[in-house]
Design a protein around this motif. Structure first.
Motif, mmCIF file in Angstrom:
data_model
loop_
_atom_site.group_PDB
_atom_site.id
_atom_site.type_symbol
_atom_site.label_atom_id
_atom_site.label_comp_id
_atom_site.label_asym_id
_atom_site.label_seq_id
_atom_site.Cartn_x
_atom_site.Cartn_y
_atom_site.Cartn_z
ATOM 1 N N UNK A 52 0.842 -1.202 0.000
ATOM 2 C CA UNK A 52 0.000 0.000 0.000
ATOM 3 C C UNK A 52 0.873 1.246 0.000
ATOM 4 N N UNK A 53 1.845 1.281 0.893
ATOM 5 C CA UNK A 53 2.701 2.465 1.000
ATOM 6 C C UNK A 53 3.526 2.690 -0.264
ATOM 7 N N UNK A 54 3.967 1.597 -0.893
ATOM 8 C CA UNK A 54 4.739 1.733 -2.127
ATOM 9 C C UNK A 54 3.851 2.278 -3.251
ATOM 10 N N UNK A 55 2.665 1.687 -3.419
ATOM 11 C CA UNK A 55 1.735 2.146 -4.459
ATOM 12 C C UNK A 55 1.370 3.609 -4.234
ATOM 13 N N UNK A 56 1.054 3.947 -2.991
ATOM 14 C CA UNK A 56 0.697 5.332 -2.685
ATOM 15 C C UNK A 56 1.868 6.265 -2.962
ATOM 16 N N UNK A 57 3.088 5.845 -2.631
ATOM 17 C CA UNK A 57 4.269 6.674 -2.876
ATOM 18 C C UNK A 57 4.510 6.936 -4.349
ATOM 19 N N UNK A 58 4.260 5.916 -5.174
ATOM 20 C CA UNK A 58 4.406 6.099 -6.619
ATOM 21 C C UNK A 58 3.375 7.114 -7.126
ATOM 22 N N UNK A 59 2.124 6.937 -6.737
ATOM 23 C CA UNK A 59 1.055 7.836 -7.191
ATOM 24 C C UNK A 59 1.212 9.227 -6.581
ATOM 25 N N UNK A 60 1.572 9.295 -5.305
ATOM 26 C CA UNK A 60 1.710 10.577 -4.607
ATOM 27 C C UNK A 60 2.777 11.441 -5.277
ATOM 28 N N UNK A 61 3.927 10.839 -5.583
ATOM 29 C CA UNK A 61 4.985 11.591 -6.260
ATOM 30 C C UNK A 61 4.518 12.136 -7.595
ATOM 31 N N UNK A 62 3.766 11.309 -8.321
ATOM 32 C CA UNK A 62 3.272 11.748 -9.633
ATOM 33 C C UNK A 62 2.359 12.958 -9.491
ATOM 34 N N UNK A 63 1.381 12.867 -8.609
ATOM 35 C CA UNK A 63 0.404 13.957 -8.503
ATOM 36 C C UNK A 63 1.019 15.210 -7.859
ATOM 37 N N UNK A 64 1.877 15.046 -6.892
ATOM 38 C CA UNK A 64 2.454 16.210 -6.218
ATOM 39 C C UNK A 64 3.482 16.939 -7.083
ATOM 40 N N UNK A 65 4.216 16.186 -7.908
ATOM 41 C CA UNK A 65 5.248 16.805 -8.738
ATOM 42 C C UNK A 65 4.781 17.054 -10.166
ATOM 43 N N UNK A 66 3.637 16.488 -10.527
ATOM 44 C CA UNK A 66 3.144 16.650 -11.895
ATOM 45 C C UNK A 66 3.979 15.896 -12.907
ATOM 46 N N UNK A 89 10.762 17.177 1.416
ATOM 47 C CA UNK A 89 9.643 18.109 1.476
ATOM 48 C C UNK A 89 8.320 17.375 1.714
ATOM 49 N N UNK A 90 8.194 16.191 1.095
ATOM 50 C CA UNK A 90 6.959 15.412 1.204
ATOM 51 C C UNK A 90 7.078 14.268 2.211
ATOM 52 N N UNK A 91 7.923 14.453 3.234
ATOM 53 C CA UNK A 91 8.057 13.505 4.344
ATOM 54 C C UNK A 91 8.378 12.083 3.900
ATOM 55 N N UNK A 92 9.177 11.939 2.856
ATOM 56 C CA UNK A 92 9.614 10.624 2.404
ATOM 57 C C UNK A 92 8.546 9.810 1.697
ATOM 58 N N UNK A 93 7.472 10.448 1.264
ATOM 59 C CA UNK A 93 6.339 9.729 0.668
ATOM 60 C C UNK A 93 6.445 9.533 -0.844
ATOM 61 N N UNK A 94 7.524 9.976 -1.469
ATOM 62 C CA UNK A 94 7.663 9.889 -2.922
ATOM 63 C C UNK A 94 8.498 8.660 -3.289
ATOM 64 N N UNK A 95 7.976 7.843 -4.198
ATOM 65 C CA UNK A 95 8.696 6.684 -4.730
ATOM 66 C C UNK A 95 8.866 6.940 -6.231
ATOM 67 N N UNK A 96 10.026 7.479 -6.645
ATOM 68 C CA UNK A 96 10.204 7.953 -8.015
ATOM 69 C C UNK A 96 10.622 6.879 -9.024
ATOM 70 N N UNK A 97 9.720 5.968 -9.320
ATOM 71 C CA UNK A 97 9.979 4.903 -10.286
ATOM 72 C C UNK A 97 8.731 4.667 -11.135
ATOM 73 N N UNK A 98 8.874 4.000 -12.290
ATOM 74 C CA UNK A 98 7.697 3.689 -13.099
ATOM 75 C C UNK A 98 6.643 2.917 -12.301
ATOM 76 N N UNK A 99 5.400 3.170 -12.646
ATOM 77 C CA UNK A 99 4.279 2.580 -11.910
ATOM 78 C C UNK A 99 3.473 3.647 -11.204
ATOM 79 N N UNK A 100 3.992 4.861 -11.153
ATOM 80 C CA UNK A 100 3.251 6.027 -10.687
ATOM 81 C C UNK A 100 2.840 6.807 -11.915
#
Length: 141
Positions: A52-66, A89-100
């Motif tokens: 859950x946290x990994x999936x959310x991190x992928x999506x969160x990074x996408x939406x927050x950074x555009x 800045x985003x409290x470690x919630x960004x997972x910057x890899x494909x899948x987001x």
């Protein structure tokens, strides 16, 4: 426009179907709205609980950074300091890899993001795009 609950459920269902079609490892899929809030989530049997946290991190990074996960990964490789700063800045919630993957409406506006995890990042991306497109929306991975 926003990602409706109905669209979110379609995205998840179709992403999971794509994963089964490709014989991927058990997937987890999250759909976020444009503000980064969870609209829907599903974790297949056999997927590890941390997905859950990994999936959310992928999506969160996408939406927050555009930026979709593929673009985020390229940015992290070219400018690691920038992505480290963004993750701080985003409290470690960004997972910057494909899948987001950003979700865009017919006019091109960002209305949310999808995060898929469980297999390779490239396969996660394929499943996410399949779900988004099946819901009649545009994927920007």
């Amino acid at each position: 426009m926003e990602v409706t609950q109905r669209k979110a459920k379609t995205i998840i269902r179709k992403a999971l179907e794509k994963g089964r079609e490709l014989d991927l490892k058990p997937l987890s899929v999250v759909v976020l709205d444009a503000g980064g809030h969870v609209k829907a989530f599903e974790r297949e049997d056999g997927a590890s609980p941390g997905r859950f946290d990994i999936a959310r991190g992928k999506a969160f990074g996408a939406v927050m950074l555009g930026l979709g996960g593929t673009a985020q990964m390229a940015r992290a490789e070219a400018q690691a300091y920038f992505m480290n700063a963004m993750n701080g800045l985003f409290d470690g919630k960004v997972v910057p890899v494909p899948g987001g993957v950003l979700v865009r409406d017919k006019k091109g506006a960002v209305i949310g993001a999808v995060g898929v995890t469980g297999d390779t990042s490239d396969n996660d991306l394929i499943a996410a795009v399949a779900g988004i497109e099946a819901a009649g929306l545009t994927a920007d991975g």
